[in-house]
Design a protein around this motif. Structure first.
Motif, mmCIF file in Angstrom:
data_model
loop_
_atom_site.group_PDB
_atom_site.id
_atom_site.type_symbol
_atom_site.label_atom_id
_atom_site.label_comp_id
_atom_site.label_asym_id
_atom_site.label_seq_id
_atom_site.Cartn_x
_atom_site.Cartn_y
_atom_site.Cartn_z
ATOM 1 N N ALA A 150 0.841 -1.206 0.000
ATOM 2 C CA ALA A 150 0.000 0.000 0.000
ATOM 3 C C ALA A 150 0.873 1.253 0.000
ATOM 4 C CB ALA A 150 -0.928 -0.014 1.210
ATOM 5 N N GLU A 151 1.950 1.228 0.745
ATOM 6 C CA GLU A 151 2.837 2.389 0.829
ATOM 7 C C GLU A 151 3.546 2.630 -0.509
ATOM 8 O OE1 GLU A 151 2.921 4.494 3.244
ATOM 9 O OE2 GLU A 151 4.499 5.687 2.253
ATOM 10 N N LYS A 152 4.145 1.594 -1.057
ATOM 11 C CA LYS A 152 4.934 1.746 -2.296
ATOM 12 C C LYS A 152 4.045 2.120 -3.485
ATOM 13 C CE LYS A 152 8.874 0.972 -2.777
ATOM 14 N NZ LYS A 152 9.991 1.944 -2.700
ATOM 15 N N LEU A 153 2.811 1.611 -3.505
ATOM 16 C CA LEU A 153 1.937 1.843 -4.665
ATOM 17 C C LEU A 153 1.346 3.251 -4.686
ATOM 18 C CD1 LEU A 153 0.318 -1.702 -4.724
ATOM 19 C CD2 LEU A 153 1.594 -0.691 -6.627
ATOM 20 N N LYS A 154 1.545 4.012 -3.588
ATOM 21 C CA LYS A 154 1.033 5.397 -3.539
ATOM 22 C C LYS A 154 1.623 6.253 -4.651
ATOM 23 C CE LYS A 154 0.042 5.947 1.372
ATOM 24 N NZ LYS A 154 0.669 6.254 2.653
ATOM 25 N N THR A 155 2.832 5.919 -5.050
ATOM 26 C CA THR A 155 3.507 6.722 -6.077
ATOM 27 C C THR A 155 3.673 5.941 -7.379
ATOM 28 O OG1 THR A 155 5.588 6.007 -5.100
ATOM 29 C CG2 THR A 155 4.764 8.186 -4.436
ATOM 30 N N ALA A 156 2.700 5.049 -7.660
ATOM 31 C CA ALA A 156 2.850 4.180 -8.834
ATOM 32 C C ALA A 156 1.623 4.269 -9.749
ATOM 33 C CB ALA A 156 3.071 2.738 -8.379
ATOM 34 N N ASP A 157 0.963 5.445 -9.748
ATOM 35 C CA ASP A 157 -0.182 5.668 -10.637
ATOM 36 C C ASP A 157 -1.401 4.812 -10.273
ATOM 37 O OD1 ASP A 157 -1.171 7.294 -12.569
ATOM 38 O OD2 ASP A 157 -0.280 6.225 -14.271
ATOM 39 N N VAL A 158 -1.482 4.402 -9.013
ATOM 40 C CA VAL A 158 -2.612 3.569 -8.564
ATOM 41 C C VAL A 158 -3.603 4.438 -7.800
ATOM 42 C CG1 VAL A 158 -3.324 1.633 -7.103
ATOM 43 C CG2 VAL A 158 -1.202 1.492 -8.441
ATOM 44 N N ARG A 159 -4.815 4.504 -8.305
ATOM 45 C CA ARG A 159 -5.839 5.270 -7.584
ATOM 46 C C ARG A 159 -6.491 4.401 -6.498
ATOM 47 N NH1 ARG A 159 -10.836 9.005 -9.752
ATOM 48 N NH2 ARG A 159 -11.579 9.515 -7.664
ATOM 49 N N TRP A 160 -6.975 3.212 -6.887
ATOM 50 C CA TRP A 160 -7.728 2.381 -5.946
ATOM 51 C C TRP A 160 -6.935 1.139 -5.581
ATOM 52 C CZ3 TRP A 160 -11.309 5.372 -4.253
ATOM 53 C CH2 TRP A 160 -12.011 6.231 -5.103
ATOM 54 N N TYR A 161 -6.918 0.826 -4.293
ATOM 55 C CA TYR A 161 -6.189 -0.333 -3.769
ATOM 56 C C TYR A 161 -7.173 -1.203 -2.997
ATOM 57 C CZ TYR A 161 -2.637 -2.777 -0.864
ATOM 58 O OH TYR A 161 -1.849 -3.707 -0.224
ATOM 59 N N ALA A 162 -7.340 -2.463 -3.447
ATOM 60 C CA ALA A 162 -8.230 -3.402 -2.748
ATOM 61 C C ALA A 162 -7.393 -4.582 -2.297
ATOM 62 C CB ALA A 162 -9.330 -3.886 -3.685
ATOM 63 N N SER A 163 -7.408 -4.853 -0.995
ATOM 64 C CA SER A 163 -6.534 -5.896 -0.461
ATOM 65 C C SER A 163 -7.316 -6.897 0.359
ATOM 66 C CB SER A 163 -5.466 -5.247 0.426
ATOM 67 O OG SER A 163 -4.852 -6.212 1.244
ATOM 68 N N GLU A 164 -6.868 -8.147 0.321
ATOM 69 C CA GLU A 164 -7.468 -9.181 1.176
ATOM 70 C C GLU A 164 -7.446 -8.733 2.634
ATOM 71 O OE1 GLU A 164 -5.284 -12.888 1.409
ATOM 72 O OE2 GLU A 164 -6.830 -13.813 2.629
ATOM 73 N N GLU A 165 -6.435 -7.973 3.005
ATOM 74 C CA GLU A 165 -6.248 -7.626 4.414
ATOM 75 C C GLU A 165 -6.961 -6.355 4.842
ATOM 76 O OE1 GLU A 165 -5.249 -10.034 5.924
ATOM 77 O OE2 GLU A 165 -4.274 -11.152 4.328
ATOM 78 N N GLN A 166 -7.705 -5.715 3.911
ATOM 79 C CA GLN A 166 -8.416 -4.494 4.289
ATOM 80 C C GLN A 166 -9.895 -4.633 3.953
ATOM 81 O OE1 GLN A 166 -6.541 -0.867 4.038
ATOM 82 N NE2 GLN A 166 -4.513 -1.657 3.493
ATOM 83 N N ASP A 167 -10.746 -4.133 4.830
ATOM 84 C CA ASP A 167 -12.192 -4.312 4.651
ATOM 85 C C ASP A 167 -12.691 -3.639 3.366
ATOM 86 O OD1 ASP A 167 -11.904 -5.436 7.086
ATOM 87 O OD2 ASP A 167 -13.183 -4.025 8.191
ATOM 88 N N ASP A 168 -12.197 -2.414 3.108
ATOM 89 C CA ASP A 168 -12.738 -1.613 2.003
ATOM 90 C C ASP A 168 -11.642 -1.194 1.028
ATOM 91 O OD1 ASP A 168 -15.381 -1.479 3.153
ATOM 92 O OD2 ASP A 168 -14.467 -0.203 4.694
ATOM 93 N N VAL A 169 -12.103 -0.692 -0.131
ATOM 94 C CA VAL A 169 -11.174 -0.132 -1.116
ATOM 95 C C VAL A 169 -10.552 1.139 -0.543
ATOM 96 C CG1 VAL A 169 -11.007 0.899 -3.423
ATOM 97 C CG2 VAL A 169 -12.513 -1.067 -3.041
ATOM 98 N N VAL A 170 -9.252 1.340 -0.776
ATOM 99 C CA VAL A 170 -8.551 2.526 -0.272
ATOM 100 C C VAL A 170 -8.110 3.369 -1.472
ATOM 101 C CG1 VAL A 170 -6.483 3.293 0.991
ATOM 102 C CG2 VAL A 170 -7.674 1.193 1.690
ATOM 103 N N GLU A 171 -8.259 4.700 -1.355
ATOM 104 C CA GLU A 171 -7.779 5.581 -2.433
ATOM 105 C C GLU A 171 -6.333 5.959 -2.136
ATOM 106 O OE1 GLU A 171 -10.006 9.225 -3.167
ATOM 107 O OE2 GLU A 171 -9.470 9.050 -5.283
ATOM 108 N N LEU A 172 -5.422 5.579 -3.035
ATOM 109 C CA LEU A 172 -3.996 5.871 -2.791
ATOM 110 C C LEU A 172 -3.582 7.190 -3.425
ATOM 111 C CD1 LEU A 172 -2.207 2.416 -3.386
ATOM 112 C CD2 LEU A 172 -3.018 3.380 -1.226
ATOM 113 N N ASP A 173 -3.974 7.401 -4.694
ATOM 114 C CA ASP A 173 -3.600 8.625 -5.398
ATOM 115 C C ASP A 173 -4.795 9.057 -6.257
ATOM 116 O OD1 ASP A 173 -2.702 10.547 -7.142
ATOM 117 O OD2 ASP A 173 -1.167 9.290 -8.091
ATOM 118 N N PRO A 174 -5.455 10.158 -5.892
ATOM 119 C CA PRO A 174 -6.665 10.585 -6.627
ATOM 120 C C PRO A 174 -6.400 10.783 -8.117
ATOM 121 C CG PRO A 174 -6.315 11.913 -4.646
ATOM 122 C CD PRO A 174 -5.107 11.044 -4.787
ATOM 123 N N ASN A 175 -5.156 11.002 -8.496
ATOM 124 C CA ASN A 175 -4.856 11.186 -9.922
ATOM 125 C C ASN A 175 -4.394 9.894 -10.603
ATOM 126 O OD1 ASN A 175 -5.382 13.990 -9.880
ATOM 127 N ND2 ASN A 175 -3.422 14.265 -8.792
#
Ligand SMILES: O=P(O)(O)OC[C@H]1O[C@](O)(COP(=O)(O)O)[C@@H](O)[C@@H]1O
Ligand SMILES: [Mg+2]
Ligand SMILES: [Mg+2]
Length: 335
Positions: free
Chosen positions: A69-94
């Motif tokens: 989740a930390e590394k993907l913040k700067t990798a053009d990823v807006r939405w992050y969905a993980s087995e280990e998290q209940d909900d989708v997380v927004e990493l980078d709005p752009n």
């Protein structure tokens, strides 16, 4: 020390996905080192909580999720969905992409030094986080896994075949070793957790009964069985040696739709397998034609060599008396 180019051979990787793939590979390289250092039976495998699916979270599950989740913040990823998290997380709005991940697959194998992995699926991001993932699996633009085994490898597809990369321990770069992986068509191996036999639906029991009957049964040949309990390891074996994997739905409470999760396990593995010339279904229909109805939805899952996967589906079309028959009387299928 971080490598400027975590992947050495770039010809199969779409340019726009390079930051994302580099981020996955950087974290994968770090995780491989962490796993090698251990202690596997100690801190890394310690139970630290429970995820939404009711699975015990191990320290390494959470560590891997945090790192991706930390590394993907700067990798053009807006939405992050993980087995280990209940909900989708927004990493980078752009960010342009949506990434679903099983940060650490095969957690029950951490302490015993058996292959584990990371599974990922990539979509174009939509405005809405959930809608970015609750869509047909055929809309994936990339999918694959990193396996942490005797060798660390990346196996990935972007819809033009399946490629394999090996992590070179000296240069710390993923090096292309296979440009067009092909699932071997002939194999006499099947993989299923046979301890659940009494809970399986009848067509699955009938299929396995006929394999177990060997030379004396309708398949007229002997079969071998494997069960690693790491989806990445089973996938890697099937890509290398062929065969079939089954995790059906069964009658246990909570297992009506099997154990494996559609969005970050079955969809990307199905994509990799289909691109390698194999098949992947929910026991009857192509997994890539399916849409999850919620983020952590489960699905029955069957994949591997084409003829074996279609044979499993065919058992579901047998008339009731044929499925119920003892293998000796079920004459419909021949090896
Ligand atoms: O313990 P079981 O029921 O045989 O299930 C094994 C399956 O569960 C999994 O470990 C589930 O994945 P996680 O470890 O990510 O929860 C798969 O890798 C494997 O195929
Ligand atoms: Mg998993
Ligand atoms: Mg997991």
């Amino acid at each position: 020390m971080q490598n400027e180019n975590p992947i050495r051979d770039l010809q199969h990787i779409p340019t726009e996905l390079l930051p994302l793939m580099n981020a996955l590979c950087e974290v994968g390289t770090e995780l491989a080192r962490t796993i090698q250092r251990g202690p596997l039976g100690g801190a890394l495998a310690a139970s630290v909580g429970e995820n939404l699916g009711g699975d015990t979270q191990k320290a390494l599950d959470v560590m891997a999720d945090d790192a991706f989740a930390e590394k993907l913040k700067t990798a053009d990823v807006r939405w992050y969905a993980s087995e280990e998290q209940d909900d989708v997380v927004e990493l980078d709005p752009n960010g342009r992409f949506a990434l679903a991940i099983d940060p650490l697959d095969g957690s029950s194998n951490i302490d015993v030094n058996v292959s584990i992995g990371t599974i990922f699926s990539i979509f174009d991001a939509k405005e809405d986080g959930n809608a970015s993932f609750l869509r047909p699996a055929s809309e994936q633009i990339g999918g694959g896994y990193i396996i942490y085994g005797p060798q660390t490898m990346l196996v990935v597809t972007f819809g033009k075949g399946t490629q394999e990369y090996l992590l070179d321990p000296d240069s710390k770069q993923f090096v292309l070793v296979e440009e067009a992986v092909k699932v071997p068509e002939t194999s006499r191996e099947f993989a299923i957790n046979a301890s659940n036999y009494r809970h399986w639906p009848k067509p699955i029991r009938a299929y396995i009964d006929d394999c177990l009957a060997g030379e004396d049964g309708p398949r007229e040949g002997n079969f071998n069985m494997r069960w690693v309990a790491s989806l990445v390891a089973e996938t890697h074996r099937i890509l290398t040696r062929g065969g079939v994997f089954l995790y059906p739905g069964d009658s246990r409470k909570g297992y009506e739709r099997g154990r494996l999760r559609m969005i970050y396990e079955c969809a990307p593995i199905g994509f990799v397998i289909e691109q390698a010339g194999g098949s992947a279904t929910d026991a009857q229909d192509p997994i890539l034609s399916k849409t999850a109805d919620k983020l952590h939805a489960r699905t029955p899952f069957v994949f591997g060599s084409k003829d074996k996967v279609s044979r499993v589906a065919a058992y579901h079309d047998l008339p009731e008396q044929e499925v119920n028959a003892l293998f000796g009387n079920r004459g419909l299928f021949r090896a």
